[in-house]
Design a protein around this motif. Structure first.
Motif, PDB file in Angstrom:
ATOM      1  N   GLU A 245     -19.978   5.432  57.984  1.00  0.00           N
ATOM      2  CA  GLU A 245     -18.715   4.736  57.736  1.00  0.00           C
ATOM      3  C   GLU A 245     -18.007   4.390  59.044  1.00  0.00           C
ATOM      4  N   VAL A 246     -18.070   5.309  59.998  1.00  0.00           N
ATOM      5  CA  VAL A 246     -17.443   5.012  61.292  1.00  0.00           C
ATOM      6  C   VAL A 246     -18.114   3.792  61.905  1.00  0.00           C
ATOM      7  N   SER A 247     -19.450   3.771  61.865  1.00  0.00           N
ATOM      8  CA  SER A 247     -20.168   2.656  62.486  1.00  0.00           C
ATOM      9  C   SER A 247     -19.856   1.334  61.802  1.00  0.00           C
ATOM     10  N   ALA A 248     -19.420   1.408  60.532  1.00  0.00           N
ATOM     11  CA  ALA A 248     -19.142   0.168  59.811  1.00  0.00           C
ATOM     12  C   ALA A 248     -17.743  -0.357  60.090  1.00  0.00           C
ATOM     13  N   LEU A 249     -16.903   0.439  60.735  1.00  0.00           N
ATOM     14  CA  LEU A 249     -15.545  -0.016  61.009  1.00  0.00           C
ATOM     15  C   LEU A 249     -15.542  -1.142  62.040  1.00  0.00           C
ATOM     16  N   THR A 250     -14.426  -1.835  62.119  1.00  0.00           N
ATOM     17  CA  THR A 250     -14.328  -2.920  63.090  1.00  0.00           C
ATOM     18  C   THR A 250     -13.935  -2.361  64.448  1.00  0.00           C
ATOM     19  N   ASP A 251     -14.169  -3.164  65.444  1.00  0.00           N
ATOM     20  CA  ASP A 251     -13.835  -2.792  66.818  1.00  0.00           C
ATOM     21  C   ASP A 251     -12.350  -2.450  66.909  1.00  0.00           C
ATOM     22  N   GLY A 252     -12.031  -1.328  67.536  1.00  0.00           N
ATOM     23  CA  GLY A 252     -10.638  -0.973  67.732  1.00  0.00           C
ATOM     24  C   GLY A 252     -10.041  -0.125  66.622  1.00  0.00           C
ATOM     25  N   ALA A 253     -10.758   0.052  65.534  1.00  0.00           N
ATOM     26  CA  ALA A 253     -10.215   0.823  64.422  1.00  0.00           C
ATOM     27  C   ALA A 253     -10.131   2.292  64.802  1.00  0.00           C
TER      28      ALA A 253
ATOM     29  N   PHE B 241     -21.206  11.787  77.256  1.00  0.00           N
ATOM     30  CA  PHE B 241     -21.689  11.205  76.012  1.00  0.00           C
ATOM     31  C   PHE B 241     -22.133  12.317  75.090  1.00  0.00           C
ATOM     32  N   VAL B 242     -21.631  12.276  73.886  1.00  0.00           N
ATOM     33  CA  VAL B 242     -22.026  13.279  72.910  1.00  0.00           C
ATOM     34  C   VAL B 242     -22.573  12.539  71.701  1.00  0.00           C
ATOM     35  N   THR B 243     -23.668  13.021  71.164  1.00  0.00           N
ATOM     36  CA  THR B 243     -24.222  12.418  69.957  1.00  0.00           C
ATOM     37  C   THR B 243     -24.011  13.369  68.790  1.00  0.00           C
ATOM     38  N   LEU B 244     -23.387  12.851  67.740  1.00  0.00           N
ATOM     39  CA  LEU B 244     -23.173  13.651  66.538  1.00  0.00           C
ATOM     40  C   LEU B 244     -24.093  13.141  65.442  1.00  0.00           C
ATOM     41  N   GLU B 245     -24.394  14.013  64.509  1.00  0.00           N
ATOM     42  CA  GLU B 245     -25.273  13.618  63.423  1.00  0.00           C
ATOM     43  C   GLU B 245     -24.717  14.162  62.117  1.00  0.00           C
ATOM     44  N   ASP B 246     -24.735  13.345  61.077  1.00  0.00           N
ATOM     45  CA  ASP B 246     -24.471  13.881  59.752  1.00  0.00           C
ATOM     46  C   ASP B 246     -25.523  13.332  58.793  1.00  0.00           C
ATOM     47  N   GLU B 247     -25.278  13.491  57.497  1.00  0.00           N
ATOM     48  CA  GLU B 247     -26.322  13.112  56.547  1.00  0.00           C
ATOM     49  C   GLU B 247     -26.527  11.607  56.502  1.00  0.00           C
ATOM     50  N   THR B 248     -25.594  10.837  57.060  1.00  0.00           N
ATOM     51  CA  THR B 248     -25.748   9.385  56.970  1.00  0.00           C
ATOM     52  C   THR B 248     -26.299   8.791  58.256  1.00  0.00           C
ATOM     53  N   GLY B 249     -26.283   9.511  59.328  1.00  0.00           N
ATOM     54  CA  GLY B 249     -26.810   8.932  60.560  1.00  0.00           C
ATOM     55  C   GLY B 249     -26.176   9.560  61.781  1.00  0.00           C
TER      56      GLY B 249
ATOM     57  N   LEU C 161     -23.749   9.245  65.387  1.00  0.00           N
ATOM     58  CA  LEU C 161     -22.541   8.643  65.936  1.00  0.00           C
ATOM     59  C   LEU C 161     -22.451   9.020  67.410  1.00  0.00           C
ATOM     60  N   ASN C 162     -22.216   8.015  68.236  1.00  0.00           N
ATOM     61  CA  ASN C 162     -22.120   8.271  69.669  1.00  0.00           C
ATOM     62  C   ASN C 162     -20.675   8.355  70.104  1.00  0.00           C
ATOM     63  N   ILE C 163     -20.364   9.439  70.777  1.00  0.00           N
ATOM     64  CA  ILE C 163     -18.997   9.678  71.217  1.00  0.00           C
ATOM     65  C   ILE C 163     -18.947   9.502  72.726  1.00  0.00           C
ATOM     66  N   VAL C 164     -17.874   8.902  73.215  1.00  0.00           N
ATOM     67  CA  VAL C 164     -17.662   8.848  74.660  1.00  0.00           C
ATOM     68  C   VAL C 164     -16.400   9.635  74.969  1.00  0.00           C
TER      69      VAL C 164
ATOM     70  N   ASN D  57     -23.523  -4.907  68.445  1.00  0.00           N
ATOM     71  CA  ASN D  57     -23.330  -3.909  67.406  1.00  0.00           C
ATOM     72  C   ASN D  57     -23.656  -2.483  67.845  1.00  0.00           C
ATOM     73  N   VAL D  58     -23.546  -2.239  69.155  1.00  0.00           N
ATOM     74  CA  VAL D  58     -23.691  -0.858  69.609  1.00  0.00           C
ATOM     75  C   VAL D  58     -22.319  -0.213  69.461  1.00  0.00           C
ATOM     76  N   VAL D  59     -22.267   0.874  68.693  1.00  0.00           N
ATOM     77  CA  VAL D  59     -20.972   1.469  68.361  1.00  0.00           C
ATOM     78  C   VAL D  59     -20.757   2.763  69.134  1.00  0.00           C
ATOM     79  N   HIS D  60     -19.578   2.885  69.718  1.00  0.00           N
ATOM     80  CA  HIS D  60     -19.160   4.148  70.315  1.00  0.00           C
ATOM     81  C   HIS D  60     -17.816   4.530  69.747  1.00  0.00           C
ATOM     82  N   LEU D  61     -17.616   5.813  69.586  1.00  0.00           N
ATOM     83  CA  LEU D  61     -16.287   6.289  69.223  1.00  0.00           C
ATOM     84  C   LEU D  61     -15.671   6.852  70.496  1.00  0.00           C
ATOM     85  N   MET D  62     -14.572   6.202  70.947  1.00  0.00           N
ATOM     86  CA  MET D  62     -13.934   6.637  72.176  1.00  0.00           C
ATOM     87  C   MET D  62     -12.990   7.793  71.820  1.00  0.00           C
TER      88      MET D  62
END
Lengths: 1099, 456
Positions: free
Chosen positions: A967-975, A996-1004, A1006-1009, A1040-1045
């Motif tokens: 769901e995070v990866s599906a959000l728009t830029d800046g959300a 850089f931290v990589t998180l994982e859950d049952e859906t895939g 998520l890359n954190i910066v 479409n490379v997604v990072h969560l800042m």
């Protein structure tokens, strides 16, 4: 004018923890002090002599071709005649295991050298690694062609008899060394030595028994003594030298010290004159085993080449290739390298016979001959090769071929080479292990009495510990006071110790082979690993002497690919090799463009994965670039973004040009065309220096050497102004020139030449192709080749399931030791996990279960009896939930298994009795919940096929409005988003501005910066979380490379306890995690990085 | 978690080395302190104490009141504790460490222990993992199941522990100290401070104890007076008699002698809570006398001398030389406590070379005496020198022996210099040990000279 003098007993820092100067400093200082020669002799070793030799050689070369930098000042002080006539003699100081005083030995000629190295070899092979046990009788056996200087010990009583014995052995070749060490009784002692010398008719030779070049190094030598003795300075007492006299002195000073024995000074000149040996004379020839009797190596190589070429190109050798082969063969003939190629071919052929995959890498991939002989895999018909990169007539350096073998089977090759050539003719090259900041500060700290805590803090103050300097700012960061005099002192000495050799170790796989006896070229010693022997010189030394080496390296991916080929043959009936993988496969490139590359060679790291969707590789050469671009060189040189922009067409491809009067405007087009005007490869950087900054061949060669060796990091700066200024003078943009230089600097620490990248790209492509078309086979091979690569089994399994592979649980009735493939009902291959994935099951027990499985096991007791398993193994199997086929879940199985006696494999009768154990009433155990199962799966298997821990916890997180990774990866830029997952990897690349931290859950995934400043605030959370909640803003690139800042980080590891009250899953970080497993590109091969800690106590 | 892990999370973490010995010393002190509640005190590691309060609790007003007094006493010493009173030591331990503390009424151990987590069994990790894997979370879960089935799976040891915690089986503790043969004590409502009145307290206590002994037809040979201070310190004075005795005044005299001879006198601090007198060893009074022990006079004359001198002048005044391992002659000899064991000197005196003259004189000036010399540069020996206004013409010289300063001892700035030592003989045959301070040119322009010693 004082009489000429040469110091003949000079130790260097290759007399480990005794000598306090580099060999080069010793030689150059002797020259500067006005001596006319020097004898380098380390303790039972000749490991340092090549460096002194190379330093003088460099100096003489510079004399003819003056460079900028280091030696300029030195050259100005000396006249050329002095430099030319300065004589270096090399030998060793023999330290005996018996009572014999030390004897300094110099070979008189080439034969003597061989005798000396064989003598040292004898001593080395007798002892453990790092030691040499010599007895005076050994010397007696070898005493011809050797000149001996006896260094009397403090007590002289037995000296006359020793001298008499040596004089019997080698009349006229024995000297008595006399020193004036300022011990108070020097003159009386000298008189006694004179007397003994006269009586035994042994000439007296003046020496200062030097331990360092300059008296200023006494304090460092004291520190080294303390390290050696394992004491602090305060405790060291009289183990230290009493004064600073053991340095190199001027002939004046020596003459004054020896006024009462001027003949001892003159004797140094007689001695020098007697030596007729220099390292130049080490002629070295490649073995001719592979050549059939009666054939000449060149003819044989040519015959083999054409024969194999016909096999490689069944439709006829393309004209381009034929021309290349002719040119290469001609050059090989001129330089007489045929034997070298034959040896490599021989080794590769052995591997082929044994069914071991191998592939050449490095500059050898530029050779068409290597390609047709099956050494390398880069097809000259399809790629432009630069043979000159590999061998050139101008560069008088031997070729260097690195061959990778399967990591699990490389030892077979190594032992084969030893077996074929014999230990006296084959040896591994040494690696000089030098002091790095971490080791230096640890040992120096101890000497100054700093506590373990403080030194650990100082040692740990840098991420990665890879630097040549210890900045004071870092000290402050650790919470220590850099103004504290003891800490300052410790840092001061640690800095001085940096780069000093600490001990010799074996090179990862560099072999030197000789036609004659290798032990007459250099001493051979035992390595720490059993069955390995290595020579005393490292790869720079053998380069300097022109010896050739073959690198026999290990590569995990080759093991994996070979297993893939095996499974393809067994299950799909396809017989394939590296060369048979279909080229230009659309589906494979599509997969890579999606960044779907877990497990694939090289491009599986986070950074590479992010680059793939940007670079969008569509053909082989794109992969070559992909491999080379995510490297410190191009990144530091800021070449990545320009290249991407040009590739996507958003920036025009332009070639910077010089001012018109300086040359053609397109002079750089030829160099940079392939990479759209952006230098990405090492050889482009070199070419750039030659074309744009007009470096001469010699200068370029120096630059290349400065780039190649980390040790020369200090020297690369000499080239900065040279390159930038010359380019600017020729009308180039200064900023461009500067960035070119930055890139060269980057290559110094880590860069790829094109040919090397091409070899790797080949493996990238092959592994991608298998992953794309045979995901089950790929995952199975990858799991069976562990430990290797970036990912833990959990991620490999997860990735396989996402690619539609049916992954089946470990089961006593279906699994084998290795993971294996099963044919599913729908005809696809399914992956059955093997016992190797389960904790506590040993390999031979795994095999026993399979061997005894003539019919299915029908009960716990049946298995225990037939496979003769002990209680611990049975419990491990039950804990891994491997009894499902017996209708027992984990809890029931454990309950049943624990009842079995604990002892060794059950004796027959006892096992029969076990069956008879009284029937018990039903214990009425509670049912095991899904959460408990998942937690237990993670504890025993490090992965769960039943569910992702996050899936079990999802209701809790949903209530808190925490969304899934998908769901995070599906959000728009800046959300704004709140995402959580288990932590897979934490990395802090390059300058460390971001984590850089990589998180994982049952859906895939998520890359954190996390920016460095935020990290300081949330350090504890970042370092401690196994389950991390991150709040921040989504950043989405056009690809479409997604990072969560991250803005806020919360450690939710405690929630893992909610899976079950009692079990907490062990979340295993990926092998690539830098914070727990720092990986130093040079110090440790990823292969050698230790396996993850097995379990942690969470109480 | 490793220290490195912890530091990665909290870089400024203060780290102290665990000192198991110090911990144990502390626990022993606390145990001694707790002997005021019951003489039967045992260590219950880690960091626990076990008090056998059987028959003592009523003195403090019952189990609950005793538990409160103990905790309060600990709080006064700034220790926080968890305490439980139960029917068996194992139950008490489990409740204190893993349960709700408090007091278990007699016979109800099992009711209170049932809700405890299986961690209370303190079983090996492997066993506790197995128990949780079986879904057995509390002691109650275990208590309800067939003990034969459990023993077969989890072992005797774990099951024994279970039955003890549940109070089904009792075990005794092993107290730290043997119970005295006879013991009397006096508790004070207000801490007792007045040392001069101490005999007024002791006399009746001793008399009471002697009365008890008399009834048994015994006399004491070893006695102990224990003083429990309010701050937790416990002081014990022991004394013995050659023959069994019940003489109150004689015992008081012995006590007085012992108290006066203490190097570290009895200090009431903020006062004593309890004073206790015990007879450690009692025998029938009729037993025959045995001879006094005597020290062998041959043994340790030197040690005796040192002891006597030290007794008279103080230990810190009786010193001897010890060699120090250093090149620096100024530091080569160190004073050490003469009574300290000579087995571990800091260094060894250098052995003279056989047949060589001594390099160092026996007599040294401290500090070295400045002299005026005439010597050759850069490092020649003096040709003559002037000391105490007398000129000595040098006939023979040997040296230099060059001794570089111990650079690591230099405070920043205070640079010491290299010294060149010479052995000189003047024309009259007198021998001197002189040195030049500072190497000519490289360390100083004008080296100074000193006389450091005289050869005999």
């Amino acid at each position: 004018m004082s009489p000429p003098f040469a110091e003949l007993v000079a130790a260097t820092n290759f007399s480990f923890l005794r000598g306090a100067s580099h060999p080069s400093d010793m030689a150059l200082t002797a020259l500067l002090r006005g001596q006319n020669g020097i004898g380098i002799a380390d303790r039972n070793s000749v490991a340092g002599v090549v460096r002194a030799y190379a330093a003088l050689k460099d100096l003489r070369e510079n004399l003819r071709d003056p460079p900028a930098g280091d030696h300029a000042a030195l050259l100005a002080q000396l006249d050329a005649g002095r430099i030319e006539s300065f004589k270096l003699i090399v030998g060793a100081r023999l330290v005996f295991a018996d009572e014999t005083p030390d004897i300094v030995v110099y070979p008189q000629n080439r034969d003597g050298w061989g005798r000396l190295t064989r003598l040292l070899t004898t001593g080395n092979l007798r002892a453990r690694k790092g030691e040499c046990h010599l007895y005076v009788d050994d010397l007696a056996q070898a005493a011809r062609d050797l000149l001996l200087i006896v260094m009397p010990s403090r007590h002289l009583a037995r000296l006359p008899s020793t001298l008499a014995r040596l004089n019997d052995l080698a009349q006229g070749d024995v000297w008595l060394g006399a020193t004036m060490p300022r011990r108070g009784d020097d003159r009386r002692r000298l008189a006694r030595l004179k007397d003994i010398a006269a009586r035994t008719q042994t000439p007296l030779l003046a020496t200062n028994d030097a331990l360092y070049a300059d008296s200023g190094q006494r304090d460092l030598q004291d520190v080294m003594t303390c390290i050696r003795e394992g004491v602090t300075l305060a405790q060291a007492g009289r183990r230290l030298e009493v004064n600073a006299e053991r340095h190199l002195k001027t002939p004046d000073e020596m003459a004054r010290l020896f006024t009462e024995a001027p003949e001892a000074i003159e004797e140094t000149q007689c001695f020098l004159a007697r030596v007729d040996f220099s390292l130049d004379q080490l002629k070295y020839e490649y073995p001719d085993e592979p050549v059939p009797p009666g054939r000449n190596p060149q003819e044989w190589l040519e015959e083999l080449t054409w024969r194999h070429a016909a096999m490689r190109y069944p439709d006829g050798v393309p004209e381009k290739v034929e021309k290349l082969l002719r040119e290469e063969l001609a050059l090989i003939e001129t330089l007489d390298y045929a034997r070298y190629f034959l040896t490599i071919h021989d080794i590769v052929r052995i591997a082929e016979d044994k069914g071991i995959l191998c592939q050449g890498r490095g500059s050898a991939a530029n050779s068409a001959v290597c390609y047709v002989l099956g050494v390398t895999c880069v097809d000259p018909a399809e790629n432009d090769l630069l043979f000159a990169r590999f061998i050139s007539q101008e560069r008088k350096e031997p070729p260097d071929i690195d061959v990778d073998f399967e990591h699990e089977r490389r030892e077979e090759i190594i032992q084969h080479i030893y077996g074929k050539y014999g230990r006296e003719r084959a040896g591994l090259v040494a690696t000089v292990i030098s002091y790095r900041p971490r080791s230096a500060i640890r040992e120096v700290g101890k000497v100054f009495g700093l506590t373990e805590d403080v030194t650990a803090a100082l040692a740990g103050m840098q991420w990665g510990s890879w630097g040549s300097d210890i900045p004071l700012a870092y000290v402050r960061q650790t919470g220590l006071d850099p103004e504290n005099p003891v800490i300052r002192r410790a840092i001061h000495f640690a800095k001085r110790l940096l780069g000093f050799p600490r001990h010799l170790s074996q090179h990862v796989g560099g072999f030197v082979l000789a036609r004659g006896r290798l032990d007459e070229l250099t001493p051979i010693a035992n390595a720490a690993m059993p069955e390995r022997t290595f020579i005393e010189w490292d790869k720079d030394d053998i380069d300097a002497l022109g010896l050739m080496k073959v690198d026999v390296l290990a590569l995990g991916m080759l093991t994996c690919i070979r297993k893939c080929f095996d499974y393809l043959r067994a299950h799909e009936g396809k017989d394939m090799g590296l060369a048979d993988v279909p080229a230009d496969d659309r589906a494979t490139y599509d997969m890579l463009c999606r960044g779907d590359s877990i497990g694939v060679f090289q491009v599986e790291s986070r950074a590479q994965m992010n680059m793939l969707p940007r670079l969008k590789p569509r053909e082989f050469y794109d992969l070559v670039i992909q491999v080379a671009i995510v490297r410190p060189g191009p990144i530091q040189g800021n070449m990545v973004h320009p290249y991407l922009r040009r590739r996507s067409g958003s920036e025009p491809v332009i070639y910077p040009s010089p001012a018109p009067e300086h040359g053609p405007a397109d002079e750089l087009r030829k160099v940079l065309e392939k990479t759209k005007g952006v230098p990405l490869f090492q050889e482009q950087a070199m070419k750039l220096a030659m074309v744009a900054a007009k470096f001469s061949d010699v200068e370029a060669n120096r630059l290349r050497r400065a780039m190649a060796t980390f040790r020369n990091v200090g020297t690369i700066h000499q080239f900065e102004s040279m390159m930038v200024e010359r380019m600017a003078a020729r009308g180039y943009d200064r900023a461009f020139a500067q960035s070119c230089f930055e890139q060269i600097k980057g290559f110094g620490s880590y860069g790829f030449p094109e040919s090397h990248a091409a070899s790797f790209a080949k493996l990238v492509y092959v592994s991608s192709w298998i992953k794309c078309h045979h995901p089950a086979i790929f995952a199975c091979a990858l799991l069976n080749s562990q430990p290797m690569g970036f990912y833990a089994p959990a991620q490999i399994v997860r990735d396989a399931r996402e690619h539609g592979v049916d992954v089946r649980a470990v089961d006593v009735n279906f699994s084998e030791w290795d993971n294996r493939l099963e044919r599913a009902d729908n005809g696809d291959l399914a992956l059955r996990l093997g016992f190797r994935q389960a904790d506590g099951v040993h390999e031979n027990e795994g095999y026993r279960i399979v061997d005894a499985r003539t019919k299915p096991y029908d009960s716990v007791e049946d298995l225990a009896r037939r496979a003769a398993l002990n209680g611990a193994t049975m419990r491990a199997l039950a804990d891994a939930d491997a009894f499902r086929s017996l209708q027992s879940d984990r809890r029931d199985a454990l309950w049943a298994v624990r009842r079995l006696p604990d002892a060794k494999p059950l004796p027959l009768f006892a096992a029969a009795d076990a069956r008879e154990l009284a029937r018990e009433e039903d214990p009425l155990l509670p049912k095991m919940s899904l959460g408990e199962h998942v937690a237990a799966d993670y504890q025993t298997l490090r992965l769960s096929l039943k569910a992702h821990p996050m899936a079990v916890l999802r209701p809790i997180f949903t209530r808190e409005r925490i969304i899934t990774c998908a769901e995070v990866s599906a959000l728009t830029d800046g959300a704004f988003a709140r995402g959580a997952g288990v932590v897979l990897v934490r990395q802090r690349p390059g300058q460390g501005n971001a984590i850089f931290v990589t998180l994982e859950d049952e859906t895939g995934i998520l890359n954190i910066v996390i920016w460095a400043r935020l990290f300081e605030r949330y350090r504890r959370e970042t370092m401690a979380s196994r389950l991390m909640l991150v709040e921040g803003r989504v950043q989405k690139s056009p690809e479409n490379v997604v990072h969560l800042m991250a803005q806020r980080i919360i450690d939710r590891s405690g929630d893992l306890n909610r899976l079950s009250e009692a079990h907490r899953p062990e979340i295993v970080l990926s092998r690539a995690d830098e914070l727990i497993h720092p990986q130093h590109p040079r110090s440790r091969h990823p292969r050698d990085v230790r396996i993850l800690p097995k379990s942690r106590d969470f109480h | 978690m490793t220290l490195a892990d912890a530091k990665a999370r909290a870089p400024h973490l203060a780290v102290a080395q665990a000192d198991a010995e110090a911990d144990e010393r502390l626990m022993l002190r606390l145990a001694a302190f707790c002997e005021q509640f019951t003489p039967l005190v045992a260590l219950d590691p880690p960091c626990g104490l076990m008090l056998d309060a059987t028959g003592c609790a009523h003195l403090f007003g019952g189990d609950a009141a005793l538990r409160t007094s103990v905790l309060q006493a600990m709080a006064r010493l700034s220790f926080t504790g968890r305490a439980a009173v139960a029917g068996t030591p194992d139950a008490a331990r489990a409740l204190a460490r893993f349960g709700a503390e408090g007091v278990t009424p007699p016979g109800e151990d099992e009711i209170f222990a049932r809700p405890l987590s299986i961690a209370a069994l303190e079983a090996p990790r492997e066993t506790s993992v197995a128990l949780t894997r079986a879904g057995l979370a509390t002691l109650g879960d275990l208590a309800d199941r067939s003990s034969a089935a459990l023993t077969a799976r989890f072992g005797d040891e774990t099951m024994r522990r279970l039955t003890r915690i549940l109070g089904r089986e009792d075990a005794r503790i092993t107290p730290l100290r043997v119970l005295p043969d006879c013991m009397v004590e006096r508790r004070f409502a207000e801490p007792f401070l007045d040392l001069s009145a101490i005999e007024h307290v002791l006399r009746p206590l001793i008399a009471e104890a002697m009365g008890l002994l008399e009834k048994r037809g015994q006399g004491g040979r070893a006695f102990e007076a224990r003083f429990f201070r309010t701050d937790g310190a416990v002081r014990a004075l022991c004394f013995e008699t050659g023959a069994p005795s019940r003489n109150v005044e004689a015992l008081l005299r012995l006590f007085r002698l012992k108290a006066d001879s203490l190097a570290d006198p009895l200090d009431p601090g903020y006062g004593f809570d309890v004073i206790r007198f015990g007879v450690l060893n009692a025998e029938t009074l009729a037993q025959s006398q045995i001879g006094f022990e005597r020290r062998d006079a041959q043994d340790g004359d030197f040690a005796d001398l040192v002891d006597r001198l030290a007794a008279r002048f103080g230990r810190e005044r009786v010193l001897r030389f010890a060699a120090r391992d250093t090149h620096d002659p100024l530091r080569a000899a160190a004073y050490v406590d003469a009574a300290a064991s000579p087995s571990s000197p800091p260094g060894a005196w250098p052995k003279p070379e056989p047949g060589e003259p001594p390099l160092r004189p026996l007599f040294l000036f401290d500090p070295p005496q400045p002299i005026e010399t005439m010597a050759e540069t850069p490092d020649g020996p003096p040709m003559h020198f002037k000391w105490r206004r007398v000129r000595h013409l040098i006939a023979r010289a040997e040296g230099p022996e060059r001794i570089a300063p111990e650079w690591w001892r230099n405070a920043a700035g205070a640079r010491r210099r290299t010294r060149d030592y010479y052995r000189l003989e003047d024309r009259d045959g007198r021998r001197f040990w002189v040195f030049r301070e500072g190497l000519y040119e490289s360390e100083t322009a004008a080296p100074r000279w000193f006389l450091h010693g005289l050869f005999a």
